[in-house]
Scaffold this motif. Sequence first.
Motif, short mmCIF file in Angstrom:
data_model
loop_
_atom_site.label_atom_id
_atom_site.label_comp_id
_atom_site.label_asym_id
_atom_site.label_seq_id
_atom_site.Cartn_x
_atom_site.Cartn_y
_atom_site.Cartn_z
N GLU A 1 0.67 -1.12 0.05
CA GLU A 1 -0.05 -0.18 -0.12
C GLU A 1 0.84 1.23 0.06
OE1 GLU A 1 -3.44 0.33 -0.46
OE2 GLU A 1 -3.22 -1.80 -0.78
N TRP A 2 1.89 1.32 0.64
CA TRP A 2 2.63 2.26 0.59
C TRP A 2 3.17 2.85 -0.68
CZ3 TRP A 2 7.86 1.67 -1.16
CH2 TRP A 2 8.41 0.37 -1.25
N LEU A 3 3.32 2.03 -1.77
CA LEU A 3 3.61 2.33 -2.98
C LEU A 3 2.35 3.13 -3.77
CD1 LEU A 3 5.43 -0.85 -4.57
CD2 LEU A 3 6.38 1.40 -3.96
N TRP A 4 1.45 2.76 -3.46
CA TRP A 4 0.18 3.20 -4.30
C TRP A 4 -0.25 4.57 -3.61
CZ3 TRP A 4 0.55 0.66 -8.18
CH2 TRP A 4 0.89 -1.01 -7.89
N GLN A 5 0.19 4.67 -2.27
CA GLN A 5 -0.20 6.11 -1.70
C GLN A 5 0.69 7.06 -2.14
OE1 GLN A 5 0.00 4.94 2.54
NE2 GLN A 5 -1.84 3.74 2.32
N ARG A 6 1.86 6.78 -2.63
CA ARG A 6 2.69 7.95 -2.95
C ARG A 6 3.06 7.80 -4.42
NH1 ARG A 6 6.70 5.94 1.60
NH2 ARG A 6 8.04 4.86 -0.29
N LEU A 7 2.18 7.58 -5.26
CA LEU A 7 2.33 7.75 -6.86
C LEU A 7 2.40 9.33 -7.17
CD1 LEU A 7 -0.38 5.24 -8.06
CD2 LEU A 7 1.99 4.87 -7.88
N VAL A 8 3.29 9.74 -8.49
CA VAL A 8 3.42 10.72 -8.61
C VAL A 8 3.09 10.87 -10.14
CG1 VAL A 8 5.47 11.25 -7.09
CG2 VAL A 8 5.90 10.16 -9.51
N SER A 9 2.71 11.92 -10.71
CA SER A 9 2.38 12.22 -11.93
C SER A 9 3.51 12.41 -12.82
CB SER A 9 1.34 13.42 -11.96
OG SER A 9 0.26 13.05 -11.54
N THR A 10 3.22 11.98 -14.12
CA THR A 10 4.36 12.16 -15.18
C THR A 10 3.56 12.19 -16.37
OG1 THR A 10 6.49 11.48 -16.20
CG2 THR A 10 4.99 9.87 -15.69
N THR A 11 4.27 12.85 -17.56
CA THR A 11 3.52 12.97 -18.81
C THR A 11 4.39 12.22 -19.92
OG1 THR A 11 2.75 15.09 -18.29
CG2 THR A 11 2.73 14.63 -20.62
N LEU A 12 3.75 11.33 -20.54
CA LEU A 12 4.34 10.58 -21.65
C LEU A 12 3.46 10.64 -23.00
CD1 LEU A 12 6.60 8.42 -22.42
CD2 LEU A 12 4.91 6.69 -21.78
N SER A 13 4.27 11.32 -23.82
CA SER A 13 3.37 11.46 -25.17
C SER A 13 2.03 12.20 -24.98
CB SER A 13 3.02 10.06 -25.89
OG SER A 13 4.12 9.45 -26.31
N ASN A 14 2.15 13.20 -24.35
CA ASN A 14 1.05 14.22 -23.84
C ASN A 14 -0.03 13.61 -23.10
OD1 ASN A 14 2.30 16.48 -25.10
ND2 ASN A 14 1.65 15.98 -27.09
N ILE A 15 0.12 12.54 -22.49
CA ILE A 15 -0.77 11.82 -21.57
C ILE A 15 -0.07 11.73 -20.21
CG2 ILE A 15 -1.82 9.63 -20.96
CD1 ILE A 15 -1.57 8.75 -24.15
N THR A 16 -0.87 12.17 -19.26
CA THR A 16 -0.70 12.41 -17.73
C THR A 16 -0.97 10.87 -17.11
OG1 THR A 16 -0.99 14.54 -17.77
CG2 THR A 16 -0.84 13.41 -15.83
N LEU A 17 0.32 10.22 -16.66
CA LEU A 17 0.06 9.13 -15.98
C LEU A 17 0.43 9.02 -14.68
CD1 LEU A 17 1.98 7.19 -18.95
CD2 LEU A 17 -0.51 7.24 -18.56
N SER A 18 -0.12 8.07 -13.90
CA SER A 18 0.49 8.06 -12.47
C SER A 18 1.71 7.12 -12.47
CB SER A 18 -0.73 7.52 -11.64
OG SER A 18 -1.51 8.37 -11.21
N THR A 19 2.77 7.18 -11.84
CA THR A 19 3.75 6.22 -11.69
C THR A 19 4.28 6.27 -10.40
OG1 THR A 19 5.77 5.62 -12.64
CG2 THR A 19 5.51 7.96 -12.46
N PHE A 20 5.47 5.36 -9.93
CA PHE A 20 6.10 5.25 -8.60
C PHE A 20 7.12 6.51 -8.69
CE2 PHE A 20 5.30 0.83 -9.81
CZ PHE A 20 4.40 0.52 -8.79
#
Length: 131
Positions: free
Chosen positions: A59-78
Amino acid sequence: MLSQGYKLTWPEIKLTDKQEASHIQAKYNYQFTREDDGVTVELHWNITPEYLSFPQNPEWLWQRLVSTTLSNITLSTFSPEDYLIILCVHGSNHCWLRLRWICDVNELIQNTLTLNWEKVAAEARTQGCER
């Protein structure tokens, strides 16, 4: 994946329905490879197999996701710190069999100027994977 030209490459043999159910419960991924260019994609439903001492419901991983952009799409990532731990656990699970796994760790470190090493060390201790 199959409709996009990928072939199931892990597990390496055709599984019966019962074997596949067991694989899904005991393992943590499927691997697909595209034959025309060799691109490999691993689909994970967990970080590690059950036999490793890494949290199976991290759960600690999912609570600290960050946003990034890839090919103009915003994604959640570690976060980079969490991703470094994941890469190291993954590599050690496979005894660092592939040079590319070491290169992945290097690239993450080289491309993350603000990597918080204290946070990495503290989380690795907390999760029991400091070694």
